[in-house]
Motif scaffolding. Structure first.
Motif, mmCIF file in Angstrom:
data_model
loop_
_atom_site.group_PDB
_atom_site.id
_atom_site.type_symbol
_atom_site.label_atom_id
_atom_site.label_comp_id
_atom_site.label_asym_id
_atom_site.label_seq_id
_atom_site.Cartn_x
_atom_site.Cartn_y
_atom_site.Cartn_z
ATOM 1 N N PHE A 152 -66.141 0.967 -22.792
ATOM 2 C CA PHE A 152 -67.276 1.751 -23.261
ATOM 3 C C PHE A 152 -68.184 2.071 -22.077
ATOM 4 O O PHE A 152 -68.512 1.178 -21.284
ATOM 5 C CB PHE A 152 -68.057 0.964 -24.322
ATOM 6 C CG PHE A 152 -69.310 1.661 -24.805
ATOM 7 C CD1 PHE A 152 -69.244 2.599 -25.820
ATOM 8 C CD2 PHE A 152 -70.545 1.376 -24.240
ATOM 9 C CE1 PHE A 152 -70.391 3.239 -26.276
ATOM 10 C CE2 PHE A 152 -71.698 2.006 -24.688
ATOM 11 C CZ PHE A 152 -71.614 2.947 -25.702
ATOM 12 N N ARG B 172 -71.790 4.322 -20.853
ATOM 13 C CA ARG B 172 -72.989 5.051 -21.253
ATOM 14 C C ARG B 172 -73.733 5.498 -20.008
ATOM 15 O O ARG B 172 -73.883 4.731 -19.051
ATOM 16 C CB ARG B 172 -73.881 4.172 -22.135
ATOM 17 C CG ARG B 172 -75.040 4.920 -22.775
ATOM 18 C CD ARG B 172 -75.772 4.039 -23.786
ATOM 19 N NE ARG B 172 -76.857 4.758 -24.414
ATOM 20 C CZ ARG B 172 -76.741 5.529 -25.496
ATOM 21 N NH1 ARG B 172 -75.559 5.651 -26.064
ATOM 22 N NH2 ARG B 172 -77.771 6.155 -26.008
ATOM 23 N N ASP C 121 -77.064 3.369 -17.257
ATOM 24 C CA ASP C 121 -75.734 3.501 -16.669
ATOM 25 C C ASP C 121 -75.033 2.141 -16.660
ATOM 26 O O ASP C 121 -75.456 1.229 -15.954
ATOM 27 C CB ASP C 121 -75.881 4.051 -15.248
ATOM 28 C CG ASP C 121 -74.530 4.240 -14.578
ATOM 29 O OD1 ASP C 121 -73.526 4.229 -15.302
ATOM 30 O OD2 ASP C 121 -74.497 4.382 -13.348
ATOM 31 N N SER D 277 -76.204 -2.657 -31.796
ATOM 32 C CA SER D 277 -75.414 -2.082 -30.714
ATOM 33 C C SER D 277 -75.401 -2.977 -29.479
ATOM 34 O O SER D 277 -74.524 -2.830 -28.621
ATOM 35 C CB SER D 277 -75.950 -0.701 -30.344
ATOM 36 O OG SER D 277 -77.324 -0.778 -29.972
ATOM 37 N N VAL E 53 -70.747 -2.560 -29.199
ATOM 38 C CA VAL E 53 -71.056 -1.210 -28.760
ATOM 39 C C VAL E 53 -70.824 -0.163 -29.849
ATOM 40 O O VAL E 53 -71.414 0.911 -29.821
ATOM 41 C CB VAL E 53 -70.226 -0.853 -27.508
ATOM 42 C CG1 VAL E 53 -70.613 -1.730 -26.347
ATOM 43 C CG2 VAL E 53 -68.722 -0.978 -27.788
ATOM 44 N N TYR F 274 -73.540 11.503 -28.576
ATOM 45 C CA TYR F 274 -74.829 11.861 -27.985
ATOM 46 C C TYR F 274 -75.921 11.465 -28.963
ATOM 47 O O TYR F 274 -75.908 11.871 -30.124
ATOM 48 C CB TYR F 274 -74.922 13.362 -27.693
ATOM 49 C CG TYR F 274 -76.317 13.757 -27.240
ATOM 50 C CD1 TYR F 274 -76.722 13.535 -25.923
ATOM 51 C CD2 TYR F 274 -77.230 14.306 -28.132
ATOM 52 C CE1 TYR F 274 -78.005 13.861 -25.511
ATOM 53 C CE2 TYR F 274 -78.511 14.641 -27.727
ATOM 54 C CZ TYR F 274 -78.892 14.413 -26.421
ATOM 55 O OH TYR F 274 -80.160 14.726 -26.016
ATOM 56 N N SER G 38 -72.383 8.862 -24.307
ATOM 57 C CA SER G 38 -71.535 7.681 -24.189
ATOM 58 C C SER G 38 -70.101 8.063 -24.522
ATOM 59 O O SER G 38 -69.845 9.031 -25.242
ATOM 60 C CB SER G 38 -72.010 6.559 -25.112
ATOM 61 O OG SER G 38 -71.905 6.944 -26.475
ATOM 62 N N TRP H 110 -66.262 5.995 -25.494
ATOM 63 C CA TRP H 110 -65.560 4.747 -25.778
ATOM 64 C C TRP H 110 -64.071 5.059 -25.880
ATOM 65 O O TRP H 110 -63.630 5.794 -26.762
ATOM 66 C CB TRP H 110 -66.074 4.155 -27.094
ATOM 67 C CG TRP H 110 -65.659 2.740 -27.335
ATOM 68 C CD1 TRP H 110 -65.030 1.889 -26.478
ATOM 69 C CD2 TRP H 110 -65.870 1.991 -28.545
ATOM 70 N NE1 TRP H 110 -64.830 0.662 -27.061
ATOM 71 C CE2 TRP H 110 -65.334 0.691 -28.325
ATOM 72 C CE3 TRP H 110 -66.453 2.284 -29.770
ATOM 73 C CZ2 TRP H 110 -65.369 -0.301 -29.312
ATOM 74 C CZ3 TRP H 110 -66.493 1.303 -30.746
ATOM 75 C CH2 TRP H 110 -65.962 0.024 -30.515
#
Length: 283
Positions: free
Chosen positions: A36, A38, A42, A124, A128, A265, A270, A272
């Motif tokens: 994952f 993001r 970052d 989260s 995730v 978004y 992000s 995954w």
């Protein structure tokens, strides 16, 4: 935090060890490796999910860089009366902890589900793939089949956020099944009123299935899912999922041949990526 780096390293080693052990023994009913990422903030987070049959129960385990979770699922067949499914789980991470439990049942023309979640941090942070909310969340759903082609549905929800702000939701729907299924309804979510319109049906003779639900009004959200066979035996399917909401948020998911990608978004981007290994049941 810098002080947590040694513990994160231990969790990464544990992730690899669990994956190697399950794959070597062939015990895992399924094993999912993921990564994952993001952009804001970052960071990259490796993930691992595994299921293991334990008699009549199924053990679920999930592990990421700074949290882990364990759960049990089970089901009880009620002969011709129906089926009862249930499950519970616990998550622990550097940010906090969480509990969840749920049950669903189908008894003749009635179907019902109950879900309860509590976490001391946004969920989260513990996994995730979960929503960026924490605190208490309760959900109750039910369907009643008036006749083979008509069904009434009711969904009720309650939330109490980490800041102590309480909110409720409710949705009433009516589904009519002909060659396709049409759904109409009204709902309220934290004082926001909306209407519901849904459609579900096959698009071609190959069995391509489209399901779409639009909620519009003071709450706006579109959810769509497309499933199409990739071979004549229908052993492999291509699955596409799209969710768009206003204020602007969106998720796009693609799944085929054990690979799955989800791009989202919600004020930040992000991605995954996952690969699922299926080992089958124990002999």
């Amino acid at each position: 935090m810098k002080g947590f780096h040694p513990y994160r390293r231990l969790l990464q080693l544990a992730l690899a060890a669990v994956g190697l052990q399950l794959s070597t023994l062939g015990l895992g009913q399924s094993l999912t490796f993921g990564l994952f990422g993001r952009l804001s903030p970052d960071h990259l987070t490796p993930t691992l999910e595994a299921t293991l049959p334990l008699g009549e129960l199924e053990l679920r385990a999930r592990l990421q860089r700074d949290a882990l979770g364990l759960g049990l699922n089970g089901a009880l067949e009620l002969s011709a009366l129906g089926r009862l499914s249930y499950g519970a789980g616990f998550s622990l991470g550097f940010a906090g902890w969480g509990l969840q439990a749920g049950a669903s049942a189908v008894l003749g023309p009635v179907a019902a589900s109950l879900e309860a979640l509590y976490s001391t941090t946004p969920r989260s942070s513990l996994w995730v793939g979960d929503e960026a909310e924490g605190g208490l969340k309760l959900g109750l759903g039910g369907r009643y089949r008036l006749e083979p082609r008509q069904t009434l549905g009711l969904q009720l929800g309650f939330k109490n956020s980490l800041a102590g702000i309480a909110s409720g939701s409710g949705e009433l729907s009516y589904a009519l099944r002909q060659e396709q299924t049409y759904t109409f309804g009204l709902g309220v979510d934290d004082s926001r009123l909306y209407g519901l319109l849904g459609w579900r049906g096959e698009l071609d003779e190959a069995g391509t299935l489209l399901e779409a639900t639009l909620r519009a009004g003071q709450l706006n959200r579109l959810e769509a899912a497309l499933t199409t066979p990739l071979d004549e035996e229908q052993l492999n399917n291509l699955k596409l999922r799209l969710t768009v909401a206003y204020p602007w948020a969106a998720t796009l998911g693609v799944e085929a041949y054990g690979f799955r990608a989800d791009a989202s978004y919600d004020g930040g981007f992000s991605l995954w990526l996952r690969y699922i290994l299926e080992f089958g049941g124990n002999e």
